[in-house]
Design an enzyme around this catalytic site. Structure first.
Site, mmCIF file in Angstrom:
data_model
loop_
_atom_site.group_PDB
_atom_site.id
_atom_site.type_symbol
_atom_site.label_atom_id
_atom_site.label_comp_id
_atom_site.label_asym_id
_atom_site.label_seq_id
_atom_site.Cartn_x
_atom_site.Cartn_y
_atom_site.Cartn_z
ATOM 1 N N ASP A 113 0.627 -1.160 -0.004
ATOM 2 C CA ASP A 113 0.072 -0.074 0.170
ATOM 3 C C ASP A 113 0.839 1.224 0.006
ATOM 4 O O ASP A 113 2.101 1.238 0.356
ATOM 5 C CB ASP A 113 -0.867 -0.105 1.150
ATOM 6 C CG ASP A 113 -0.324 -0.030 2.531
ATOM 7 O OD1 ASP A 113 0.919 -0.851 2.772
ATOM 8 O OD2 ASP A 113 -0.383 0.322 3.664
ATOM 9 N N GLU A 178 -0.122 -1.227 5.679
ATOM 10 C CA GLU A 178 1.220 -0.756 6.422
ATOM 11 C C GLU A 178 1.146 0.670 6.801
ATOM 12 O O GLU A 178 1.336 0.959 7.785
ATOM 13 C CB GLU A 178 2.546 -1.124 5.760
ATOM 14 C CG GLU A 178 3.728 -0.893 6.717
ATOM 15 C CD GLU A 178 4.311 0.284 6.960
ATOM 16 O OE1 GLU A 178 5.246 0.704 7.776
ATOM 17 O OE2 GLU A 178 3.924 1.233 6.062
HETATM 18 ZN ZN LIG Z 1 6.519 2.301 4.036
#
Ligand SMILES: [Zn+2]
Length: 306
Positions: A113, A178
């Site tokens: 992401d 993340e």
């Molecule tokens: Zn990163």
């Protein structure tokens, strides 16, 4: 120093004196344009999580899976249920190259992401259309975390194509989520597959560093995001005595917190950069539309690293 076994050949070097490392590095150098192309393809597939207003990481994950399978590597899915995205899950992929031993494995974890691009007017090139210029790639995500993701993928491909069997398993873990809390990424993976990463495994996370790759980070602060909602009373700006200015209160709160938190958490440790805890007022939500209204509500956020 990398020490590997090369199938049917001498451990240290082949007939022409090339070591496994020479061979792997030679392959990687030859794939320079291909790596840039993968970066370009990834930028086209934004992978914004639903918490950032996006459709999730699947488009990117499907592209990566197809690429990796095309190289003869297998992909295991550890997808996390998330009803907010069309596919109903957030993808987490494991790509593993078997070594002489399975344990302790060497893991490289990268995230798929990206963070939102912000206002497009602030960009000199379109954020989701990579531009290659002056030996650099410009686009949202090329650094965080695509440089780590692409280099790790090609490193694994090079080991495979060079027929190098590493002394122990080498595995890539490509995770979702993340940037917005890890709940559908590494947290889900570790909770649902506690056997996956062993206590003596080595885990490398290529998500921070310096331009020549000599920095190795061994510690990270704890992150704390706090949202404050300040309720006042909205009135006309000419009659402040009738209301309560939430903007003023929030400004005073920010200054007070800034001072008090620094005092309370004043410890330093040179293992961190910067060595002290940080408490930064970051986002503020829009309040009133016009200049002559006293806002009755303020919403602000702190990013704290302790
Ligand atoms: Zn990163």
């Amino acid at each position: 120093m990398i020490s590997c076994r090369r199938t049917n050949e001498h451990r240290e070097s082949d007939m022409s004196g090339n070591t496994d490392l020479d061979k792997v590095l030679g392959l990687l150098e030859g794939w320079r344009d291909e790596m840039v192309q993968v970066q370009v393809e990834l930028v086209k597939r934004p992978a914004l999580g639903p918490d950032n207003g996006g459709a999730g990481e699947w488009e990117r994950a499907r592209y990566l899976e197809q690429l990796v399978r095309g190289w003869g590597l297998s992909v295991e899915h550890l997808d996390a249920p998330d009803e907010r995205v069309a596919e109903g899950t957030r993808p987490n992929l494991v790509v593993r190259l078997a070594g002489d031993k399975t344990s302790p494995a060497v893991w490289v974890m990268a995230h798929m992401d990206v963070v939102p691009a912000g206002p497009e007017s602030e960009w000199k090139t379109p954020p989701f259309e990579a531009v290659v210029k002056d030996g650099r790639i410009f686009g949202r995500g090329v650094e965080d975390n695509q440089q780590g993701l692409v280099s790790s993928l090609f490193a694994l491909r090079a080991l495979k194509e060079a027929n190098v069997t590493p002394p122990t398993d080498v595995a890539l873990l490509l995770v979702s989520d993340e940037e917005t809390g890890n709940r559908y990424g590494i947290e889900y993976v570790l909770e649902n597959r506690p056997d996956l990463v062993g206590p003596s495994d080595i885990v490398v996370v290529p998500d921070s560093g310096n331009s020549d790759g000599t920095m190795l980070e061994v510690a990270e602060k704890t992150i704390l995001w706090v949202k404050f909602v300040i309720e006042g009373k909205q009135v006309h700006a000419s009659m402040p005595q009738l209301g309560l200015n939430a903007h003023r209160v929030s400004a005073m709160l920010v200054c007070r917190l800034d001072e008090e938190l620094r005092k309370k958490f004043s410890g330093t440790d040179p293992v961190f950069d910067p060595p002290s805890s940080t408490f930064e007022p970051t986002k503020r939500e829009a309040n009133v539309d016009n200049v002559n209204t006293i806002p009755g509500k303020e919403v602000l956020f702190f990013d704290c690293r302790i």
